[in-house]
Write a protein that holds these residues in place. Structure first.
Motif, short mmCIF file in Angstrom:
data_model
loop_
_atom_site.label_atom_id
_atom_site.label_comp_id
_atom_site.label_asym_id
_atom_site.label_seq_id
_atom_site.Cartn_x
_atom_site.Cartn_y
_atom_site.Cartn_z
N VAL A 1 -2.27 -1.39 -15.16
CA VAL A 1 -3.46 -2.62 -15.29
C VAL A 1 -4.01 -2.61 -13.86
CG1 VAL A 1 -3.94 -4.91 -15.98
CG2 VAL A 1 -2.44 -3.63 -17.44
N PRO B 1 2.30 -2.68 -16.36
CA PRO B 1 1.42 -3.64 -15.82
C PRO B 1 1.07 -2.96 -14.52
CG PRO B 1 3.87 -4.27 -15.36
CD PRO B 1 3.59 -3.14 -16.34
N ILE C 1 0.59 -9.42 -20.13
CA ILE C 1 0.19 -8.21 -19.89
C ILE C 1 0.91 -7.16 -20.33
CG2 ILE C 1 -0.24 -6.57 -17.57
CD1 ILE C 1 -0.93 -9.08 -16.18
N VAL D 1 -10.42 -8.32 -18.32
CA VAL D 1 -9.05 -8.23 -17.69
C VAL D 1 -8.61 -9.02 -16.30
CG1 VAL D 1 -6.97 -6.86 -16.79
CG2 VAL D 1 -8.29 -6.20 -18.76
#
Length: 332
Positions: A310, A307, A300, A287
């Motif tokens: 993430v 997000p 994403i 990633v």
């Protein structure tokens, strides 16, 4: 200072070393030249601040807190100058910094009293054991070496955080017809939620998570809490800390506080390397290398949904090995 056989006594020696070596650039002194009274106090499980340890030890000379307040005052621009800047810098520019002769003399006396208090403290506390001295020196070496930060990815993430934060704030304003101009204003959000029939005690992360588990809360209240939860992630603040604390060489230093816990364990400072979120994304290496650097928020979201989740999962990966080196991760 130039005599290698002299052991220098200082309160919070790491600060003194940094000033002498890197700000004044007068010397290149190694931590082994120093004895730190803050470390000695911490090893005895008493407060490490000069004010706190002085009171705990009942020293006859205490830290002068009036002088301390003056120093903090002189570290910042004057109120008049700040008002002038906020007013668009119109008119005659006021004095930027304070320079009252009497107050400067008081600061000078304050510094002398600090030295006297530190001297008494050094004489009153036992020295670190040979073993603890080695631990402290290792702590200093780690703090001055620091860790390498992937600033390229940090910048990319901060750019996306800004875009997504702005989008979420616009959504919150639209949902509330402008009643909430900032979803991070706790009291404003709590008052609005009460108007929706949802009375909660606070906006702490645990409280919000628990409320969101209930299927009975109004849909609008749920969405506002979800937005608030997304924007309040501590991992977002870590990316800001990465950028603000990194030096010209992309390294962040001063990461661990010697004897930060009463047990003797170090505690984290700055970017808090001991407290990274675990995250839910597993393939963070991919990633980081292949997705985050693109700054493609839509992609994403398509792949991973939220997000911010993430970014949270990848925060630990912002620490990277220096060229020609590897990072070994261990837990115990």
């Amino acid at each position: 200072l130039r005599n290698d056989r002299v052991l220098i006594m200082a309160q919070n020696a790491g600060f003194e070393i940094s000033i002498l070596n890197y700000c004044l650039k007068l010397f290149h002194l190694d931590a082994s030249r120093f004895s730190c009274t803050a470390a000695k106090a911490a090893a005895c499980s008493i407060p490490r601040s000069l004010e706190g340890v002085g009171m705990a030890m009942r020293l006859p000379i205490q830290k002068n807190m009036d002088g301390n307040r003056l120093v903090k005052k002189y570290m910042k621009p004057t109120l008049a100058w700040n008002k002038w800047v906020k007013g668009g810098r119109s008119g005659i520019e006021p004095k930027k910094y304070y320079d009252d002769e009497f107050e400067l003399e008081s600061i000078y006396d304050y510094c002398i009293q600090d030295v006297d208090t530190t001297y008494l403290l050094d004489k009153s506390l036992p020295d670190l054991s040979e073993y603890e001295r080695k631990v402290w020196l290792l702590n200093q070496a780690m703090n001055f070496r620091g860790v390498n930060i992937d600033l390229e990815t940090v910048e990319a993430v901060l750019s996306m955080v800004g875009i997504e934060t702005n989008r979420l704030q616009i959504e919150a304003e639209h949902l509330t017809k402008g009643a909430i101009d900032s979803i991070l204003k706790r009291d404003v959000v709590l008052k609005y939620l009460r108007g929706l029939g949802l009375d909660i005690p606070n906006m702490q992360a645990g409280t919000v998570s628990e409320i969101l588990l209930s299927p009975d809360i109004p849909a609008l209240a749920r969405r506002l809490l979800e937005i608030r939860q997304q924007m309040s992630r501590t991992s977002n603040k870590k990316y800001v800390a990465f950028k603000e604390r990194a030096g010209a060489d992309s390294r962040v230093r001063d990461l661990a506080l010697y004897h930060g816990a009463n047990t003797g364990r170090e505690s984290g400072t700055g970017i808090q390397v001991h407290n990274f979120p675990k995250g839910k994304i597993k393939n963070t290496g991919f990633v980081i290398d292949e997705i985050l650097k693109t700054k493609d928020l839509d992609f994403i979201k398509l792949c991973y949904g939220d997000p911010f989740e993430v970014f949270s999962s990848c925060a630990r990966g912002m620490i990277k090995a220096s060229p020609g080196h590897e990072i070994f991760s261990a837990d115990y």
